[in-house]
Write an enzyme that holds these catalytic residues in place. Structure first.
Site, PDB file in Angstrom:
ATOM      1  N   HIS A 122       0.451  -1.511   0.235  1.00  0.00           N
ATOM      2  CA  HIS A 122      -0.052  -0.033   0.442  1.00  0.00           C
ATOM      3  C   HIS A 122       0.761   0.994  -0.354  1.00  0.00           C
ATOM      4  CE1 HIS A 122      -3.199   2.858   1.535  1.00  0.00           C
ATOM      5  NE2 HIS A 122      -3.771   2.375   1.469  1.00  0.00           N
ATOM      6  N   ASP A 199       2.828  -4.776   8.181  1.00  0.00           N
ATOM      7  CA  ASP A 199       1.997  -3.703   7.706  1.00  0.00           C
ATOM      8  C   ASP A 199       0.630  -5.186   8.064  1.00  0.00           C
ATOM      9  OD1 ASP A 199      -0.236  -2.258   7.306  1.00  0.00           O
ATOM     10  OD2 ASP A 199       0.328  -1.714   4.873  1.00  0.00           O
ATOM     11  N   GLN A 202      -4.196  -4.760   7.014  1.00  0.00           N
ATOM     12  CA  GLN A 202      -5.729  -6.208   6.612  1.00  0.00           C
ATOM     13  C   GLN A 202      -5.394  -7.585   6.979  1.00  0.00           C
ATOM     14  OE1 GLN A 202      -8.131  -5.139   4.247  1.00  0.00           O
ATOM     15  NE2 GLN A 202      -7.063  -2.981   3.735  1.00  0.00           N
ATOM     16  N   LYS A 225     -10.677  -0.522  10.635  1.00  0.00           N
ATOM     17  CA  LYS A 225     -10.386  -1.553   9.870  1.00  0.00           C
ATOM     18  C   LYS A 225     -10.716  -2.738  10.504  1.00  0.00           C
ATOM     19  CE  LYS A 225      -7.303  -0.158   6.269  1.00  0.00           C
ATOM     20  NZ  LYS A 225      -8.194   0.327   5.325  1.00  0.00           N
ATOM     21  N   CYS A 363      -5.055   2.545  -4.113  1.00  0.00           N
ATOM     22  CA  CYS A 363      -3.640   2.884  -3.145  1.00  0.00           C
ATOM     23  C   CYS A 363      -2.560   1.932  -3.500  1.00  0.00           C
ATOM     24  CB  CYS A 363      -3.698   3.342  -1.064  1.00  0.00           C
ATOM     25  SG  CYS A 363      -5.214   4.340  -1.431  1.00  0.00           S
TER      26      CYS A 363
END
Ligand code: PLP
Length: 406
Positions: A122, A199, A202, A225, A363
């Site tokens: 991202h 990261d 998600q 999220k 993104c």
């Protein structure tokens, strides 16, 4: 049995109509809807349980401080972190990555050093490193993905050198849905003495996370999220790194003592939490995590995987549809294009049919370039979605195709 009908009643946003149609919300990778308990938790504090934390000794300040620190402990247990001092509350994934890029960068990155990222990141896990590299005269290296979207983990040792100071990899691509073998990546990087930032924006939404088992050095994610409030997020960092890193921002709450001549800093984690924290949001995030724990992460994972498998099966029946990211394991979302259709046009037609889907570069412009395209259409799923909703989305796509092609 995963009682999705009952669960849906916890989410007021799901019962609304858009353009007179029942909303089908399939943009969960961008942000998730909030359960009533989270809305109530935030409202309750805004309605009166409000006093600035850590500083006051009055009732409201103490109560809000307690709730803020309880949120930190909840996150610690959720991530299976060793210590609550390793949990820094931020405003999101982006803020957490920028914190590490600045602070780790100040301490450890020098002219000629390298930072390794992957081709499937991202923008939030690209641009902060570029800014750092510009400041320090360092260089970004990019671990490629294969045609099927799988990360070229076998090539990882070739990309690591004595110049590599940090490896920053997404746990799950927000475009391809592919889940990277993070534990293996960390293990390879560590054999080269390279720390790893994961990261988890998600990844954390779809599976149980154990940062000690993964052994990553940093792990970041966003509250919004994860069914929590916007403006909340987490940086997990191993104590040895956080201790050695200088503060990112200066201000109230991050100090031990201040004079015009010299300032000393607060202990971890407050050293990295300058200014008034989002304590109301933190309480909302804690409530969201409690809610998820109650539903049970393993049950959520099994249900969401069945939704994804069903969606993949049904989508592939649409003429001219190409899915990006066919490698496994894959989780939570599917991005694709339909031959002859612009994803923005398709998303607009879906929207008019009450279906929230995402289109664009998602993104991840370098990833679009990798596939030689400008944009994709993405459907991303939550445990509150149903197979009936997927059927309706597929029917809407077929209809959109007929409208736009014939
Ligand atoms: N990383 C990944 C993989 C994401 O999917 C996102 C958001 O879509 C981010 C980082 C940035 O998250 P935020 O905008 O909440 O900071």
């Amino acid at each position: 049995m995963f009682e999705v009908d009952k669960i849906r009643q916890d989410f007021p946003a799901l019962s609304q109509k858009v353009y007179g149609k029942s909303l089908i919300y399939l943009d969960n990778a961008a942000t998730t809807q909030k359960p009533q308990v989270v809305i109530d938790a935030v409202n309750e504090m805004n309605n009166g349980i409000n006093g600035n934390i850590h500083r006051g000794i009055h009732y409201l300040s103490s109560l809000c401080t307690e709730r803020y620190e309880a949120a930190r402990e909840t996150v610690q247990h959720f991530l299976h972190a060793a210590k609550k001092e390793e949990i820094v509350l931020t405003s999101g994934t982006t803020a957490a990555i920028n914190l590490v890029a600045f602070s780790f960068g100040e301490r450890y990155i020098q002219n000629g050093d390298e930072i390794l990222i992957s081709e499937a990141e991202h923008h939030s896990n690209i641009v902060p490193w570029q800014l750092l590299c510009k400041r320090k005269g360092a260089k970004i290296k990019v671990l490629p993905i294969y045609k099927d979207g799988g990360l070229a983990v076998k090539q990882l040792p070739q990309y690591l050198s004595p110049k590599t100071k940090l490896c920053c990899i997404t746990q799950m691509s927000n475009v391809l849905g592919i889940v990277n073998p993070i534990k293996e990546i960390v293990s390879i990087a560590h054999t080269h003495q390279v720390p790893v930032l994961v990261d988890g924006a998600q990844g954390i939404v779809h599976q149980d996370i154990d940062v000690q088992d993964i052994d990553c050095d940093f792990y970041v994610f966003s509250g919004h999220k994860l069914y929590g409030p916007t403006g909340t997020g987490i940086l997990y960092g191993k104590e040895k790194w956080l201790d050695a890193m200088p503060p990112y921002q200066g201000g109230g709450d991050m100090i031990a003592s201040v004079s015009f001549e010299q300032t000393t800093y607060a202990e971890l984690p407050l050293k990295f939490e300058a200014g008034t924290a989002n304590y109301i949001g933190a309480h909302g995030l804690k409530t969201a995590i409690d809610y998820l724990n109650q539903l049970g992460l393993p049950a959520i994972q099994v249900y969401e995987q069945s939704l994804l498998n069903y969606a993949l099966q049904q989508l592939l029946l649409i003429e001219g549809l190409q899915i990006y990211g066919t490698a496994t394991p894959k989780s939570g979302l599917v991005s694709f294009n339909i031959k002859g259709l612009h994803p923005a046009d398709t998303a607009m037609l879906l929207d008019k049919m009450g279906i929230a889907a995402r289109s664009g570069h998602l993104c991840a412009q370098p990833l679009m370039q990798r596939f030689g395209i400008q944009s994709m259409l993405r459907l991303s799923f939550s445990f509150y979605n149903t197979k009936e909703e997927i059927d309706k989305a597929v029917t809407a796509l077929v209809k959109a195709r007929q409208m736009l092609i014939h």
